[in-house]
Design a protein around this motif. Structure first.
Motif, PDB file in Angstrom:
ATOM      1  N   ALA A  41       0.821  -1.205   0.000  1.00  0.00           N
ATOM      2  CA  ALA A  41       0.000   0.000   0.000  1.00  0.00           C
ATOM      3  C   ALA A  41       0.860   1.263   0.000  1.00  0.00           C
ATOM      4  CB  ALA A  41      -0.915   0.002   1.225  1.00  0.00           C
ATOM      5  N   SER A  42       2.053   1.179   0.584  1.00  0.00           N
ATOM      6  CA  SER A  42       2.953   2.341   0.596  1.00  0.00           C
ATOM      7  C   SER A  42       3.402   2.687  -0.818  1.00  0.00           C
ATOM      8  CB  SER A  42       4.172   2.064   1.482  1.00  0.00           C
ATOM      9  OG  SER A  42       4.923   0.966   0.985  1.00  0.00           O
ATOM     10  N   THR A  43       3.624   1.667  -1.666  1.00  0.00           N
ATOM     11  CA  THR A  43       4.033   1.908  -3.053  1.00  0.00           C
ATOM     12  C   THR A  43       2.902   2.569  -3.834  1.00  0.00           C
ATOM     13  OG1 THR A  43       5.190  -0.220  -2.851  1.00  0.00           O
ATOM     14  CG2 THR A  43       5.214   0.833  -5.002  1.00  0.00           C
ATOM     15  N   THR A  44       1.682   2.084  -3.633  1.00  0.00           N
ATOM     16  CA  THR A  44       0.520   2.665  -4.301  1.00  0.00           C
ATOM     17  C   THR A  44       0.388   4.139  -3.953  1.00  0.00           C
ATOM     18  OG1 THR A  44      -0.585   0.519  -4.088  1.00  0.00           O
ATOM     19  CG2 THR A  44      -1.959   2.386  -4.679  1.00  0.00           C
ATOM     20  N   ASP A  45       0.482   4.444  -2.669  1.00  0.00           N
ATOM     21  CA  ASP A  45       0.371   5.828  -2.215  1.00  0.00           C
ATOM     22  C   ASP A  45       1.522   6.674  -2.765  1.00  0.00           C
ATOM     23  OD1 ASP A  45      -0.807   7.872  -0.309  1.00  0.00           O
ATOM     24  OD2 ASP A  45       1.216   7.720   0.514  1.00  0.00           O
ATOM     25  N   TYR A  46       2.719   6.120  -2.780  1.00  0.00           N
ATOM     26  CA  TYR A  46       3.921   6.818  -3.279  1.00  0.00           C
ATOM     27  C   TYR A  46       3.755   7.196  -4.745  1.00  0.00           C
ATOM     28  CZ  TYR A  46       8.988   7.370  -4.225  1.00  0.00           C
ATOM     29  OH  TYR A  46      10.221   7.832  -4.598  1.00  0.00           O
ATOM     30  N   ASP A 104       9.376   9.809   1.796  1.00  0.00           N
ATOM     31  CA  ASP A 104       9.379  10.639   2.989  1.00  0.00           C
ATOM     32  C   ASP A 104       8.945   9.829   4.209  1.00  0.00           C
ATOM     33  OD1 ASP A 104       6.795  10.219   2.308  1.00  0.00           O
ATOM     34  OD2 ASP A 104       6.270  12.307   1.923  1.00  0.00           O
ATOM     35  N   THR A 105       8.702  10.534   5.320  1.00  0.00           N
ATOM     36  CA  THR A 105       8.301   9.848   6.558  1.00  0.00           C
ATOM     37  C   THR A 105       6.995   9.086   6.376  1.00  0.00           C
ATOM     38  OG1 THR A 105       9.359  11.612   7.843  1.00  0.00           O
ATOM     39  CG2 THR A 105       7.844  10.168   9.021  1.00  0.00           C
ATOM     40  N   ARG A 106       6.064   9.686   5.645  1.00  0.00           N
ATOM     41  CA  ARG A 106       4.782   9.020   5.384  1.00  0.00           C
ATOM     42  C   ARG A 106       5.017   7.681   4.706  1.00  0.00           C
ATOM     43  NH1 ARG A 106      -0.551  11.700   2.598  1.00  0.00           N
ATOM     44  NH2 ARG A 106      -1.213   9.978   1.296  1.00  0.00           N
ATOM     45  N   TYR A 107       5.907   7.657   3.714  1.00  0.00           N
ATOM     46  CA  TYR A 107       6.208   6.410   2.995  1.00  0.00           C
ATOM     47  C   TYR A 107       6.864   5.398   3.937  1.00  0.00           C
ATOM     48  CZ  TYR A 107       8.430   3.217  -0.312  1.00  0.00           C
ATOM     49  OH  TYR A 107       8.837   2.094  -0.977  1.00  0.00           O
ATOM     50  N   GLN A 108       7.789   5.871   4.780  1.00  0.00           N
ATOM     51  CA  GLN A 108       8.500   4.965   5.684  1.00  0.00           C
ATOM     52  C   GLN A 108       7.537   4.312   6.673  1.00  0.00           C
ATOM     53  OE1 GLN A 108      11.506   4.167   5.093  1.00  0.00           O
ATOM     54  NE2 GLN A 108      12.037   5.780   3.643  1.00  0.00           N
ATOM     55  N   ILE A 109       6.599   5.098   7.221  1.00  0.00           N
ATOM     56  CA  ILE A 109       5.625   4.531   8.165  1.00  0.00           C
ATOM     57  C   ILE A 109       4.731   3.511   7.462  1.00  0.00           C
ATOM     58  CG2 ILE A 109       3.665   5.048   9.669  1.00  0.00           C
ATOM     59  CD1 ILE A 109       4.916   7.793  10.194  1.00  0.00           C
TER      60      ILE A 109
END
Length: 426
Positions: free
Chosen positions: A36-41, A222-227
């Motif tokens: 999901a982090s990749t999708t958001d990124y 960024d931090t959002r992606y890392q979390i």
């Protein structure tokens, strides 16, 4: 003749200047599993590219695969994009396995540097267990038919797209270029971008355009992606979801523990984001509201600061999720941190004053009990324990004196809901 030549020359020079105006290509890097982090990124990167009027998006890819649901969302976004995606397997020794191989087929231009490979997209269970044959056949047929449509749209090799799913086929980038599964074999990034420039690609409206490559503008994680990367791993997300439900059950069956409810509530929102049940921005809003709820509860419920700390954490992470670099509403940490700390100070201050008031009330009530005379209502056999009335209320009492019903008594101390009393001598 000279008079005509000069204006024409100026127009040509001006026209050349306009056409050679600075262009940009947004560059992103995928070095982890597709979640999901990749999708958001990628979604945020595309928004940034459109805002900056970049002509293309360059994706560096080195991934073992990942979530099929996330992959579908990424493919849908690429097929609907107004900006061409240029995807490269890099660095040397890297690969685009499983979900990465599927995403590559959706890219407008794809390629790999020398000594990279692509393929092996057969679906497997995240636990590594053997998949039931019926389920396996169903998933393979579904992915093959889906991938055939994507491959046909991009004009690439259908057999390769089928083999990587049905036979887990994986080949070097050089072989993939030979079979027309990849478009470009490159020495490095610069070579790939040079070869990609000027290629005709088909956009959503079926209008072919030429790829333009401009100055690279990095859109770094960024931090959002890392979390999100931390919580979005499929196995971890599942454990987080089940653990959160377990903690909430403990809180419901043992009210007052506080910590299980706080951790379980935050964990449940995180797992909903990881499962794509909540968009990241809506998840951020949910965390902010949850955090405010925790801080309000801190005023009325003695939790030794657990509710307050949980509320501040929830507010901070929610703010990070709600605002990001790709929108015009960017909130830097220099804004988020002071606001969160200020809110925390206000709520903790109000909570301290409320607790102080409650303690003052308690002391006043005890003094009122001592200043009034009570009457014994009933006693045990020895007359040392029983019930009494004082100030219109019935209390349990203990006394060193032997008492009888109807005798007046004075309160000397209070132990919870029990009063220590003695005979009234007056």
């Amino acid at each position: 003749m000279m008079k005509l030549f000069v204006p024409v020359l100026l127009m040509l020079l001006l026209g050349t200047k306009v056409s050679s105006a600075a262009t940009c290509t947004l560059a992103i890097t995928i070095n982890e599993a597709i979640t999901a982090s990749t999708t958001d990124y990628l979604e945020r990167a595309e928004k940034r590219a459109l805002e900056n009027k970049c002509d293309s998006i360059f994706v560096r890819m080195n991934t073992p695969g990942g979530s099929l649901m996330s992959t579908r969302r990424i493919v849908e976004r690429m097929l609907a994009s107004k900006v061409p995606y240029l995807c490269l397997i890099t660095p040397r020794g890297g690969h685009a396995g499983s979900a990465g191989a599927i995403i590559l087929q959706a890219c407008h231009v794809n390629g790999g540097v020398i000594a990279t490979n692509v393929g092996a997209a057969t679906p497997i269970l995240g636990t590594g267990e053997k998949m039931p044959d019926d389920l396996r056949n169903k998933m393979i047929n579904d992915i093959v038919s889906w991938l055939e449509g994507v491959t046909t749209l991009r004009g690439r090799d259908l057999k390769f797209s089928k083999d990587i799913v049905t036979e887990a086929k994986s080949v070097s980038s050089a072989k993939a270029v030979e079979s027309k599964a990849l478009d470009i074999l490159a020495e490095d990034e610069a070579d790939f971008l040079k070869k990609a420039e000027g290629r005709k690609v088909l956009m959503q409206d079926k209008a072919p355009i030429q790829v333009v490559v401009g100055d690279l503008r990095e859109f770094t994680p960024d931090t959002r992606y890392q979390i999100l990367s931390f919580i979005a791993d499929p196995e971890f997300a599942y454990l987080l979801f089940m653990g959160s439900l377990g903690l909430l059950y403990v809180e419901l069956t043992h009210p007052g523990l506080i910590a299980p409810g706080v951790i379980g509530g935050i964990g449940l929102v995180f797992s909903m984001i990881a499962f794509h049940k909540l968009e990241v921005a809506w998840g951020g809003l949910a965390l902010i509201l949850l955090g405010i709820g925790f801080l309000i509860a801190e005023i009325f419920i003695p939790s030794f600061g657990i509710l307050g700390v949980g509320g501040l954490v929830s507010l901070f992470v929610g703010s990070v999720f709600l605002f990001d670099q790709s929108t015009g509403y960017t909130l830097p940490y220099t804004v988020i941190l002071p606001v969160v700390l200020a809110i925390g100070a206000v709520f903790f201050g109000v909570g301290y004053l409320a607790l102080k008031t409650l303690r003052l009330r308690s002391r006043d009530a005890d003094q009122d009990l001592k200043d009034n005379v009570g009457v014994v209502v009933s006693t045990d056999e020895n007359g040392h324990r029983g019930q009494m009335q004082i100030m219109g209320e019935t209390w349990n009492f203990v006394s060193e004196d032997s008492l009888k019903p109807g005798e007046p008594v004075n309160v000397t101390a209070r132990q919870g809901l029990t009063l220590n009393v003695k005979k009234n001598k007056e």
